[in-house]
Design a protein around this motif. Structure first.
Motif, PDB file in Angstrom:
ATOM      1  N   PRO A 101       0.836  -1.213   0.000  1.00  0.00           N
ATOM      2  CA  PRO A 101       0.000   0.000   0.000  1.00  0.00           C
ATOM      3  C   PRO A 101       0.864   1.255   0.000  1.00  0.00           C
ATOM      4  O   PRO A 101       1.922   1.297   0.631  1.00  0.00           O
ATOM      5  N   LYS A 102       0.434   2.295  -0.713  1.00  0.00           N
ATOM      6  CA  LYS A 102       1.151   3.556  -0.755  1.00  0.00           C
ATOM      7  C   LYS A 102       0.444   4.549   0.153  1.00  0.00           C
ATOM      8  O   LYS A 102      -0.714   4.891  -0.061  1.00  0.00           O
ATOM      9  N   PHE A 103       1.147   5.009   1.160  1.00  0.00           N
ATOM     10  CA  PHE A 103       0.565   5.946   2.122  1.00  0.00           C
ATOM     11  C   PHE A 103       0.704   7.363   1.568  1.00  0.00           C
ATOM     12  O   PHE A 103       1.803   7.908   1.477  1.00  0.00           O
ATOM     13  N   ILE A 104      -0.438   7.947   1.215  1.00  0.00           N
ATOM     14  CA  ILE A 104      -0.456   9.246   0.549  1.00  0.00           C
ATOM     15  C   ILE A 104      -0.330  10.386   1.552  1.00  0.00           C
ATOM     16  O   ILE A 104       0.468  11.304   1.388  1.00  0.00           O
ATOM     17  N   GLY A 105      -1.136  10.345   2.578  1.00  0.00           N
ATOM     18  CA  GLY A 105      -1.118  11.422   3.566  1.00  0.00           C
ATOM     19  C   GLY A 105      -2.295  11.301   4.508  1.00  0.00           C
ATOM     20  O   GLY A 105      -2.892  10.231   4.653  1.00  0.00           O
ATOM     21  N   VAL A 106      -2.647  12.414   5.144  1.00  0.00           N
ATOM     22  CA  VAL A 106      -3.754  12.421   6.094  1.00  0.00           C
ATOM     23  C   VAL A 106      -4.587  13.682   5.851  1.00  0.00           C
ATOM     24  O   VAL A 106      -4.034  14.755   5.587  1.00  0.00           O
ATOM     25  N   TYR A 111      -8.291  11.488   8.839  1.00  0.00           N
ATOM     26  CA  TYR A 111      -8.458  10.380   7.898  1.00  0.00           C
ATOM     27  C   TYR A 111      -7.136  10.072   7.189  1.00  0.00           C
ATOM     28  O   TYR A 111      -6.571  10.935   6.510  1.00  0.00           O
ATOM     29  N   ILE A 112      -6.671   8.844   7.337  1.00  0.00           N
ATOM     30  CA  ILE A 112      -5.455   8.386   6.667  1.00  0.00           C
ATOM     31  C   ILE A 112      -5.832   7.947   5.255  1.00  0.00           C
ATOM     32  O   ILE A 112      -6.807   7.217   5.059  1.00  0.00           O
ATOM     33  N   LEU A 113      -5.062   8.408   4.255  1.00  0.00           N
ATOM     34  CA  LEU A 113      -5.333   8.095   2.848  1.00  0.00           C
ATOM     35  C   LEU A 113      -4.273   7.112   2.346  1.00  0.00           C
ATOM     36  O   LEU A 113      -3.071   7.406   2.407  1.00  0.00           O
ATOM     37  N   VAL A 114      -4.720   5.972   1.861  1.00  0.00           N
ATOM     38  CA  VAL A 114      -3.813   4.917   1.413  1.00  0.00           C
ATOM     39  C   VAL A 114      -4.255   4.429   0.045  1.00  0.00           C
ATOM     40  O   VAL A 114      -5.439   4.148  -0.178  1.00  0.00           O
ATOM     41  N   GLU A 115      -3.300   4.306  -0.868  1.00  0.00           N
ATOM     42  CA  GLU A 115      -3.590   3.734  -2.182  1.00  0.00           C
ATOM     43  C   GLU A 115      -3.187   2.263  -2.171  1.00  0.00           C
ATOM     44  O   GLU A 115      -2.056   1.922  -1.808  1.00  0.00           O
ATOM     45  N   ASN A 116      -4.126   1.395  -2.550  1.00  0.00           N
ATOM     46  CA  ASN A 116      -3.807  -0.038  -2.649  1.00  0.00           C
ATOM     47  C   ASN A 116      -4.336  -0.563  -3.981  1.00  0.00           C
ATOM     48  O   ASN A 116      -4.962   0.182  -4.746  1.00  0.00           O
ATOM     49  N   GLY A 119      -7.991   0.355  -4.788  1.00  0.00           N
ATOM     50  CA  GLY A 119      -8.433   1.743  -4.918  1.00  0.00           C
ATOM     51  C   GLY A 119      -7.873   2.621  -3.812  1.00  0.00           C
ATOM     52  O   GLY A 119      -6.789   2.361  -3.274  1.00  0.00           O
ATOM     53  N   LEU A 120      -8.626   3.649  -3.450  1.00  0.00           N
ATOM     54  CA  LEU A 120      -8.219   4.583  -2.398  1.00  0.00           C
ATOM     55  C   LEU A 120      -8.901   4.197  -1.092  1.00  0.00           C
ATOM     56  O   LEU A 120     -10.122   4.165  -1.010  1.00  0.00           O
ATOM     57  N   LEU A 270     -13.494   2.197   1.178  1.00  0.00           N
ATOM     58  CA  LEU A 270     -12.710   1.961  -0.026  1.00  0.00           C
ATOM     59  C   LEU A 270     -13.402   2.622  -1.214  1.00  0.00           C
ATOM     60  O   LEU A 270     -14.580   2.369  -1.478  1.00  0.00           O
ATOM     61  N   ILE A 271     -12.675   3.470  -1.922  1.00  0.00           N
ATOM     62  CA  ILE A 271     -13.196   4.115  -3.132  1.00  0.00           C
ATOM     63  C   ILE A 271     -12.415   3.551  -4.312  1.00  0.00           C
ATOM     64  O   ILE A 271     -11.223   3.821  -4.473  1.00  0.00           O
TER      65      ILE A 271
END
Length: 283
Positions: A101-106, A111-116, A119-120, A270-271
């Motif tokens: 997973p790529k941790f994008i930011g908060v 809310y923690i935003l993670v790309e997997n 999706g997001l 999950l989006i």
């Protein structure tokens, strides 16, 4: 259906106890639309959106070489400096491995935003940490206590004092220690996970939760007590997580396969790219 109604009633009773102690049902005349709860809720949401929009960006005109603003010149078109208030990227020197997973930011320090690959993934940091702490507390038969640097003196009403006396062993197992002094009690220790600044609040919440003894099964009641402790001990909105702390939170959620906080709120959303394409009419 009956059990769902009973759960709703118990939630209402618990809310009334925590917030006001009692509640009354008062008959009212037929309200106009502007007086209805539906309208008030809509108005509150609209006002909140407007205020949030105003706070999201701060516009600041660039200064001239002499340090004076060009804002007052109606013939001058100037760029704007935009200060982002709600989004923070994670800083890391180690790139994620392929497939991780790529941790994008908060967003909003909430809310923690993670790309997997799916999706997001948007994760509520408080709800996630609260559930993990709740599971940890459930695995322990007795919770470790911490001594308060400054013991808290409390005055209890008759009902709370009786609840304290009737449930003293249970409270000690939860990590609370106190001594009586005339008509007061001196709170000397609380569960080790709870910040000392929350000592009074968590203790009173636990006593209020014990009012529901006859409404809940013993196991369910004990879970509610643990949930109150976990809530006070969990990461809060505004707490700044590092990427390492965020990654551990996500890894722990995945390993325990948790989807909701102890109070039933979802932990993540999950989006998918497909969902976004559908929303923007790209397919």
């Amino acid at each position: 259906q009956t059990s769902r109604i009973l759960e709703a009633v118990k939630r209402a009773v618990r809310s009334a106890i925590h917030e006001r102690g009692t509640f009354k049902i008062k008959p009212i005349s037929e309200p106009s639309y502007a007086e209805t709860e539906r309208y008030k809720k809509y108005k509150k949401q609209a006002d909140h959106r407007e205020k949030t929009a105003e706070k999201t960006f701060k516009y600041k005109p660039l200064a001239t070489s002499h340090g004076t603003s060009r804002k007052n010149n109606p013939n001058y078109s100037f760029p704007m400096e935009i200060e982002r208030q709600h989004f923070r990227t994670f800083q890391t020197e180690k790139p994620e491995k392929i497939g991780e997973p790529k941790f994008i930011g908060v967003f909003g320090e909430r809310y923690i935003l993670v790309e997997n690959p799916e999706g997001l993934l948007v994760i509520d940091q408080h709800a996630a940490h609260e559930r993990l702490l709740f599971e940890k507390l459930k695995r322990n038969k007795k919770i470790k206590a911490q001594q308060l640097l400054n013991p808290v003196e409390l005055v209890l009403d008759e009902l709370r004092y009786r609840l304290l006396s009737d449930n003293s062993e249970k409270l000690i197992n939860l990590g609370f220690h106190w001594k009586s002094k005339n008509d007061r009690i001196i709170l000397e220790a609380i569960p080790s996970l709870v910040p000392q600044s929350e000592a009074k609040k968590v203790f009173m919440d636990i006593l209020d939760e014990l009012r529901l003894t006859k409404l809940e099964e013993p196991e369910r009641l004990f879970d509610n007590l643990l949930a109150s402790i976990a809530c006070k001990a969990a990461i809060k909105t505004g707490d700044r997580l590092t990427i390492e702390e965020a990654r551990k939170l996500v890894d722990d959620l995945k390993s325990e396969n948790l989807i909701a906080c102890p109070h039933g709120r979802p932990i993540s959303m999950l989006i998918s790219l497909r969902d976004l394409d559908g929303y923007f009419s790209r397919r």
